[in-house]
Design an enzyme around this catalytic site. Structure first.
Site, PDB file in Angstrom:
ATOM      1  N   ASP A  11      40.652 133.191  58.766  1.00  0.00           N
ATOM      2  CA  ASP A  11      39.199 133.163  58.885  1.00  0.00           C
ATOM      3  C   ASP A  11      38.876 133.615  60.314  1.00  0.00           C
ATOM      4  O   ASP A  11      39.758 133.653  61.179  1.00  0.00           O
ATOM      5  CB  ASP A  11      38.706 131.745  58.622  1.00  0.00           C
ATOM      6  CG  ASP A  11      37.221 131.583  58.837  1.00  0.00           C
ATOM      7  OD1 ASP A  11      36.461 132.467  58.421  1.00  0.00           O
ATOM      8  OD2 ASP A  11      36.813 130.567  59.443  1.00  0.00           O
ATOM      9  N   ASP A  13      35.365 132.874  62.301  1.00  0.00           N
ATOM     10  CA  ASP A  13      34.582 131.912  63.080  1.00  0.00           C
ATOM     11  C   ASP A  13      35.236 130.536  63.081  1.00  0.00           C
ATOM     12  O   ASP A  13      35.604 130.008  62.020  1.00  0.00           O
ATOM     13  CB  ASP A  13      33.168 131.807  62.513  1.00  0.00           C
ATOM     14  CG  ASP A  13      32.412 133.129  62.620  1.00  0.00           C
ATOM     15  OD1 ASP A  13      31.183 133.094  62.641  1.00  0.00           O
ATOM     16  OD2 ASP A  13      33.058 134.189  62.679  1.00  0.00           O
TER      17      ASP A  13
END
Length: 211
Positions: A11, A13
């Site tokens: 991922d 963020d």
């Protein structure tokens, strides 16, 4: 593209970077606090991600694209990310990112960190101003899992040789699809379903998990 020994999909963020980019962009519109609260709820899995993202992006209407330079200046890479990506490459692996965030920022951040391939949402723009809409299909939990499978096939990597690293509910299907799902800096629901939990906010801790 040449075959790889293994694939690590991150991922973006709060994983490879410390920030939530949508909150930084919302700050430019003076709506940072409202968007931050909605983002937290989405990451905990309390609301539908796609519907939440559309609502949060709606708050960005009117932000000039020129302000992305300020957003980029505020991005903080997560400690250990450079060492981890270097280790992935040293061992013949591929580092990938699939994000519910935005290409407009990730297209600068990802290559700067040495990421090999990445995918994210796109923001609709008219006359240099954000319209408040997402341009194209939303990268949600299912799209993240699909990206992992697609990249594994493209690089000739077996599912068992894939690792997914994430923090939010939107990462759970990707983590389920991977040979090893790692919760990093994660919400409780994610820690509860992951194969392994990395507690310190230091991505170098993941190096020991690489094949």
């Amino acid at each position: 593209m040449p075959d790889a020994r293994f694939l690590v999909v991150f991922d973006a963020d709060s994983t490879i970077i410390r920030n939530e980019v949508i909150e930084l962009i919302a700050d430019e519109a003076g709506r940072g606090a409202e968007v931050a609260a909605a983002t937290e709820a989405a990451m905990r899995g309390e609301v539908d991600f796609a519907a939440s993202l559309r609502s949060r992006v709606g708050e960005l209407a009117g932000v000039p694209v020129a302000s992305f330079d300020r957003v980029l200046s505020r991005i903080e890479p997560t400690p250990g990310v450079d060492a981890l990506i270097a280790a992935i490459h040293d061992r013949g692996g591929v580092a990938a990112v699939v994000s519910g965030g935005f290409h407009e920022i990730l297209d600068t951040v990802a290559p700067g960190l040495g990421v090999d391939v990445w995918r994210a949402n796109r923001l609709a723009v008219a006359d240099g101003i954000l319209t408040g809409a997402v341009d194209g299909p939303i990268v949600d939990a299912a799209a993240k899992a699909s990206a992992l499978r697609e990249w594994a096939a493209a690089y000739g990597v077996a599912a068992s040789a894939t690792i997914a690293v994430g923090d939010g509910a939107n990462d759970l299907l990707m983590m389920d699809a991977a040979g090893l799902g790692v919760a990093f800096n994660a919400k409780p629901a994610v820690r509860g379903r992951a194969d392994l939990v990395v507690g310190p906010v230091d991505l170098a801790e993941v190096i020991a998990l690489l094949p």
